[in-house]
Write an enzyme that holds these catalytic residues in place. Structure first.
Site, mmCIF file in Angstrom:
data_model
loop_
_atom_site.group_PDB
_atom_site.id
_atom_site.type_symbol
_atom_site.label_atom_id
_atom_site.label_comp_id
_atom_site.label_asym_id
_atom_site.label_seq_id
_atom_site.Cartn_x
_atom_site.Cartn_y
_atom_site.Cartn_z
ATOM 1 N N HIS A 74 1.076 7.100 15.071
ATOM 2 C CA HIS A 74 1.690 7.471 13.791
ATOM 3 C C HIS A 74 1.462 8.942 13.505
ATOM 4 O O HIS A 74 0.384 9.495 13.765
ATOM 5 C CB HIS A 74 1.160 6.607 12.651
ATOM 6 N N ASP A 76 2.113 10.129 10.315
ATOM 7 C CA ASP A 76 1.741 10.277 8.916
ATOM 8 C C ASP A 76 0.225 10.376 8.781
ATOM 9 O O ASP A 76 -0.531 9.881 9.622
ATOM 10 C CB ASP A 76 2.291 9.139 8.068
ATOM 11 N N ASP A 105 -7.104 11.395 13.157
ATOM 12 C CA ASP A 105 -6.316 10.178 12.927
ATOM 13 C C ASP A 105 -4.885 10.564 12.562
ATOM 14 O O ASP A 105 -4.577 10.751 11.397
ATOM 15 C CB ASP A 105 -6.958 9.374 11.805
ATOM 16 N N GLU A 135 2.081 4.493 8.860
ATOM 17 C CA GLU A 135 1.010 3.570 9.222
ATOM 18 C C GLU A 135 -0.083 3.584 8.171
ATOM 19 O O GLU A 135 -0.711 2.568 7.908
ATOM 20 C CB GLU A 135 0.417 3.944 10.586
ATOM 21 N N GLU A 136 -0.281 4.744 7.546
ATOM 22 C CA GLU A 136 -1.319 4.863 6.535
ATOM 23 C C GLU A 136 -0.920 4.193 5.225
ATOM 24 O O GLU A 136 -1.785 3.915 4.386
ATOM 25 C CB GLU A 136 -1.641 6.339 6.273
ATOM 26 N N HIS A 349 -10.043 10.669 7.942
ATOM 27 C CA HIS A 349 -9.788 10.589 6.504
ATOM 28 C C HIS A 349 -10.754 11.426 5.673
ATOM 29 O O HIS A 349 -10.664 11.416 4.442
ATOM 30 C CB HIS A 349 -9.824 9.132 6.006
#
Length: 377
Positions: A74, A76, A105, A135-136, A349
């Protein structure tokens, strides 16, 4: 064909802001890189706010008969947050680490996979990239729509490697062979607003909500299995519409999540939540959303390819785990065996998210071994 530098490509991807749901410029960067390697690029954007618009990409390099090896990821990212030293969306290298939102990530893993295939002499079989921009978030228009696209064209990979950051303390120490399911829930109890000095003229919903929270928190879901840790229910928010000290609120609400193993299904747990909450307050409102069911990839060729590649590159045998959060493997398992493997995840994150340059380069070499092995009939 050009040889792609994984760190350079990761930096270029990071330097395009792509907070979930993502579309547009960040896909242009990946499109250019994969297009230069002979991949046929298919891009489509779906949905409207709040869950969209979401862009997805399927890139395919078909060299005739042979296995089909897919890579999923992903583009995003979560919002940057406050406290960064510099712009979170301007990649930079300091002390051997690539810094920027998405470095861990998982833009670096996508870049490593592209670099891996750029060095492969692919004479047979198919390589594909299944890349989503959501995905997030809730993935409403993300990977499930990629699966629809593949099914409509009867395209089915034999195995899929997902580039989530699964390693713990060093590259290669952990591979995810399954994931727990995730169920979000919201509970609201209704009452009658009134003055705290005249409780007989009001109906306070807070005590009923408190009893529901206590009852749900006391549930023993299971003790885990050989492959999965125990399921857990956690409350993450409690609230009422007012902060006044002399006002009985008209409603009270709570929000929670269940991470569950394959002893349960989402629908079964919704039934348990409903039964438990309504036994205390039959009028309470319950809203739920299943983010994904638990899944486990049984041992097989994909296990062997990934673990052997890690042994050859890192000199260690990885732990096979189902812990941590969920991934889009919860959807892709419907197509074929899936395994998640990627960078050490300590900074994902977080403010100052980063990845070691050496790990990104090592990941590209591991991915290349997996892809080359997977293409052998």
């Amino acid at each position: 064909m050009p040889i792609i530098d994984p760190v350079d490509l990761a930096a270029r991807l990071i330097s395009v802001s792509s907070v979930t749901p993502a579309s547009g410029a960040v896909f242009d960067v990946l499109d250019e890189a994969l297009g230069s390697l002979g991949f046929a690029i298919h891009r489509f954007t779906l949905g409207e706010a709040p869950d969209g618009p979401t862009e997805n990409m399927v890139a395919i390099r078909d060299r005739g008969p042979g296995p089909h090896v897919g890579f999923a990821g992903h583009l995003d990212v979560v919002p940057a947050g406050e406290g960064w030293q510099g712009d979170a969306f301007t990649a930079r290298i300091e002390d051997g680490r690539l810094i920027g939102r998405g470095a861990n990530d998982m833009k670096s893993a996508i870049a490593a996979a592209v670099a891996a295939v750029s060095g492969i002499d692919q004479s047979n079989g198919t390589l594909s990239f299944l890349i989503t921009g959501d995905e997030e978030g809730y993935a409403t228009y993300g990977t499930p729509r990629i699966i629809d696209w593949l099914n409509e064209r009867t395209i089915r990979p034999d195995m899929i490697l997902i580039g989530e950051p699964t390693s713990e303390t060093r590259l290669g120490d952990t591979v995810k062979i399954g994931r727990r399911g995730s169920l979000n829930f919201w509970i609201k109890t209704k009452g009658i607003q009134g003055h705290v000095a005249y409780p007989h003229k009001a109906d306070n919903p807070v005590p009923r909500l408190a009893r529901i929270v206590a009852a749900l928190s006391a549930l023993h879901l299971d003790d885990g299995t050989d492959a999965f840790p125990p399921s857990n229910l956690e409350f993450v928010a409690l609230g009422t519409p007012t902060a006044a000290s002399n006002l009985i609120p008209g409603e009270a609400s709570a929000q929670g999540n269940i991470r569950f193993n394959n002893l349960h299904s989402g629908e079964q747990l919704i039934g348990l939540l409903t039964e438990t909450a309504q036994a205390i307050d039959p009028t309470c409102e319950l809203r739920t959303r299943i983010s994904g069911e638990a899944f486990l990839t049984p041992p097989g060729r994909l296990y062997d390819l990934v673990t052997e590649a890690i042994r050859e590159e890192c000199g260690i045998a990885p732990a096979l785990s189902t812990g941590g959060g969920t991934s889009d493997g919860r959807f892709l398992i419907k197509l074929c065996p899936v395994v998640d493997f990627g960078l050490p995840n300590a900074s994902m994150h977080k403010v100052g998210e980063s990845a070691a340059v050496g790990d990104i380069e090592g990941l590209a070499r591991i991915y290349r071994r997996v892809f080359e092995g997977g293409l052998k009939a």
